[in-house]
Write an enzyme that holds these catalytic residues in place. Sequence first.
Site, PDB file in Angstrom:
ATOM      1  N   ALA A 282     -12.941   6.982 -20.296  1.00 39.47           N
ATOM      2  CA  ALA A 282     -13.650   8.042 -19.578  1.00 39.47           C
ATOM      3  C   ALA A 282     -13.028   9.417 -19.828  1.00 39.47           C
ATOM      4  CB  ALA A 282     -13.645   7.738 -18.078  1.00 39.47           C
TER       5      ALA A 282
ATOM      6  N   TYR B 163       0.827  -1.213   0.000  1.00 37.50           N
ATOM      7  CA  TYR B 163       0.000   0.000   0.000  1.00 37.50           C
ATOM      8  C   TYR B 163       0.860   1.260   0.000  1.00 37.50           C
ATOM      9  CZ  TYR B 163      -4.404  -2.426   0.157  1.00 37.50           C
ATOM     10  OH  TYR B 163      -5.484  -3.205  -0.192  1.00 37.50           O
TER      11      TYR B 163
ATOM     12  N   ASP C 253      -7.814   6.611  -4.427  1.00 36.51           N
ATOM     13  CA  ASP C 253      -6.660   7.439  -4.818  1.00 36.51           C
ATOM     14  C   ASP C 253      -6.823   8.936  -4.539  1.00 36.51           C
ATOM     15  OD1 ASP C 253      -8.343   8.332  -6.952  1.00 36.51           O
ATOM     16  OD2 ASP C 253      -7.586   6.754  -8.273  1.00 36.51           O
TER      17      ASP C 253
ATOM     18  N   GLN D  32     -15.388   3.986  -5.934  1.00 39.00           N
ATOM     19  CA  GLN D  32     -14.738   2.814  -5.323  1.00 39.00           C
ATOM     20  C   GLN D  32     -13.235   3.059  -5.223  1.00 39.00           C
ATOM     21  OE1 GLN D  32     -16.497  -1.000  -7.319  1.00 39.00           O
ATOM     22  NE2 GLN D  32     -16.950   0.725  -8.649  1.00 39.00           N
TER      23      GLN D  32
ATOM     24  N   CYS E  45       0.817   2.930  16.391  1.00 39.85           N
ATOM     25  CA  CYS E  45       0.152   4.109  16.959  1.00 39.85           C
ATOM     26  C   CYS E  45       0.906   4.534  18.216  1.00 39.85           C
ATOM     27  CB  CYS E  45      -1.293   3.764  17.300  1.00 39.85           C
ATOM     28  SG  CYS E  45      -2.100   5.072  18.247  1.00 39.85           S
TER      29      CYS E  45
ATOM     30  N   HIS F  17     -14.711   2.637  -0.634  1.00 40.75           N
ATOM     31  CA  HIS F  17     -13.616   1.733  -0.251  1.00 40.75           C
ATOM     32  C   HIS F  17     -12.496   2.434   0.507  1.00 40.75           C
ATOM     33  CE1 HIS F  17     -14.929  -1.289  -3.619  1.00 40.75           C
ATOM     34  NE2 HIS F  17     -15.747  -1.267  -2.593  1.00 40.75           N
TER      35      HIS F  17
ATOM     36  N   GLY G 204     -16.119   3.350 -15.645  1.00 35.80           N
ATOM     37  CA  GLY G 204     -14.809   2.738 -15.396  1.00 35.80           C
ATOM     38  C   GLY G 204     -14.794   1.701 -14.293  1.00 35.80           C
ATOM     39  N   THR G 205     -15.880   0.952 -14.193  1.00 38.53           N
ATOM     40  CA  THR G 205     -15.886  -0.131 -13.201  1.00 38.53           C
ATOM     41  C   THR G 205     -16.320  -1.425 -13.873  1.00 38.53           C
ATOM     42  OG1 THR G 205     -16.840  -0.966 -11.141  1.00 38.53           O
ATOM     43  CG2 THR G 205     -18.208   0.585 -12.389  1.00 38.53           C
TER      44      THR G 205
HETATM   45  P1  OAD Z   1     -11.652  -3.134 -12.209  1.00 38.32           P
HETATM   46  O1  OAD Z   1     -10.187  -3.263 -12.477  1.00 38.32           O
HETATM   47  O2  OAD Z   1     -12.365  -4.360 -11.782  1.00 38.32           O
HETATM   48  O3  OAD Z   1     -12.364  -2.613 -13.527  1.00 38.32           O
HETATM   49  C1  OAD Z   1     -11.862  -1.519 -14.235  1.00 38.32           C
HETATM   50  C2  OAD Z   1     -12.813  -1.191 -15.351  1.00 38.32           C
HETATM   51  O4  OAD Z   1     -12.341  -0.012 -15.983  1.00 38.32           O
HETATM   52  C3  OAD Z   1     -12.914  -2.273 -16.445  1.00 38.32           C
HETATM   53  O5  OAD Z   1     -14.290  -2.511 -16.711  1.00 38.32           O
HETATM   54  C4  OAD Z   1     -12.224  -1.640 -17.647  1.00 38.32           C
HETATM   55  O6  OAD Z   1     -12.809  -2.021 -18.889  1.00 38.32           O
HETATM   56  C5  OAD Z   1     -12.464  -0.167 -17.374  1.00 38.32           C
HETATM   57  N1  OAD Z   1     -11.500   0.774 -17.980  1.00 38.32           N
HETATM   58  C6  OAD Z   1     -10.203   0.581 -18.303  1.00 38.32           C
HETATM   59  N2  OAD Z   1      -9.675   1.707 -18.811  1.00 38.32           N
HETATM   60  C7  OAD Z   1     -10.654   2.652 -18.791  1.00 38.32           C
HETATM   61  C8  OAD Z   1     -10.731   4.025 -19.183  1.00 38.32           C
HETATM   62  N3  OAD Z   1      -9.695   4.672 -19.695  1.00 38.32           N
HETATM   63  N4  OAD Z   1     -11.916   4.665 -19.012  1.00 38.32           N
HETATM   64  C9  OAD Z   1     -12.999   4.014 -18.500  1.00 38.32           C
HETATM   65  N5  OAD Z   1     -12.976   2.719 -18.127  1.00 38.32           N
HETATM   66  C10 OAD Z   1     -11.826   2.053 -18.258  1.00 38.32           C
HETATM   67  O7  OAD Z   1     -11.836  -1.934 -11.169  1.00 38.32           O
HETATM   68  P2  OAD Z   1     -13.085  -1.620 -10.246  1.00 38.32           P
HETATM   69  O8  OAD Z   1     -14.359  -1.941 -10.926  1.00 38.32           O
HETATM   70  O9  OAD Z   1     -12.889  -0.257  -9.700  1.00 38.32           O
HETATM   71  O10 OAD Z   1     -11.638  -3.149  -4.272  1.00 38.32           O
HETATM   72  O11 OAD Z   1     -12.854  -2.669  -9.080  1.00 38.32           O
HETATM   73  C11 OAD Z   1     -13.731  -2.674  -7.993  1.00 38.32           C
HETATM   74  C12 OAD Z   1     -12.990  -3.024  -6.733  1.00 38.32           C
HETATM   75  O12 OAD Z   1     -12.272  -4.249  -6.910  1.00 38.32           O
HETATM   76  C13 OAD Z   1     -11.906  -2.039  -6.346  1.00 38.32           C
HETATM   77  O13 OAD Z   1     -12.405  -0.940  -5.637  1.00 38.32           O
HETATM   78  C14 OAD Z   1     -10.993  -2.867  -5.513  1.00 38.32           C
HETATM   79  C15 OAD Z   1     -10.925  -4.084  -6.393  1.00 38.32           C
HETATM   80  O14 OAD Z   1     -10.555  -5.269  -5.807  1.00 38.32           O
HETATM   81  C16 OAD Z   1     -10.927  -3.428  -3.182  1.00 38.32           C
HETATM   82  O15 OAD Z   1      -9.702  -3.405  -3.139  1.00 38.32           O
HETATM   83  C17 OAD Z   1     -11.784  -3.747  -1.995  1.00 38.32           C
END
Ligand code: OAD
Length: 247
Positions: A234, A70, A107, A104, A150, A122, A190-191
């Site tokens: 995006a 991290y 950053d 989610q 701590c 998150h 972007g998820t």
């Molecule tokens: P993912 O890595 O699962 O998905 C990323 C998404 O972004 C995919 O659907 C890609 O197609 C899309 N993508 C890639 N480049 C892009 C761009 N330039 N513009 C728009 N979309 C783009 O990430 P998350 O869905 O955020 O949780 O993942 C969800 C959670 O899983 C995270 O918060 C994290 C992870 O494990 C924890 O750590 C608890």
Amino acid sequence: MAEITIPSELSEKLRTAKKVVALTGAGISAESGLATFRDAQTGLWAKYRPEELATPQAFIDNPELVWNWYAWRRELAGQAKPNPGHAALVEMAAKVPEFLLVTQNIDGLHQQAGSRHVIELHGNIHRTKRFDDNQIVTEWEETGEVPPRCPATNSLLRPDVVWFGENLPPGALAQAAIAAAECDIFFSIGTSSVVFPAAGLIGETLRNGGLTVEINPGETPHSSAVSFVLRGPAGSVLPALVQQTWP
Ligand code: OAD
């Protein structure tokens, strides 16, 4: 890249919408240089195993490894700059009467771009808390011990992020779910929409007949259910959407 044309019907609905929710994931920060999780080859989970880095048990087993992973990501996030996708959401928020940004991402780039009232489902990698009781800690002594402890309780410190198997911050999910249920338009940006409960928020809007929009270069489990799919990054689609909706 070819000019992105936003369906005029979507722009019309967005111009008159009273309540809008945008849910973002790692994809919106991809163009800021931060790796997503599930993109093949480049995604973090293609190189690392979540169960060894992002669970309470992983921290108990190897706190130094988890802290350092991290710390590395905190440094990358700290160096990253918001991109035009983040900026377009700031503009959209200024145009819509009630706009809620739910992310989610850990950053902090939405806030850096100027977004206010961001619900961080998150957590945030720039905050640190005690492992023992989740209390936020802002100062500690760098003794060389990793992770640091701590100064008040001696608890090991950890990032204030949600790990697999942990609950989301109290209230955050409930507020997001109510907003999703009440909104006129829900953007999923972007998820990959595979991690719950965040992935379930769009269902609240779908159930209540709100308009749903997916912005993603790739398919997701929601692609066939949403009202509009805007295929593309995006950082290009969101500026085009704002520009063509409020020229
Ligand atoms: P993912 O890595 O699962 O998905 C990323 C998404 O972004 C995919 O659907 C890609 O197609 C899309 N993508 C890639 N480049 C892009 C761009 N330039 N513009 C728009 N979309 C783009 O990430 P998350 O869905 O955020 O949780 O993942 C969800 C959670 O899983 C995270 O918060 C994290 C992870 O494990 C924890 O750590 C608890």
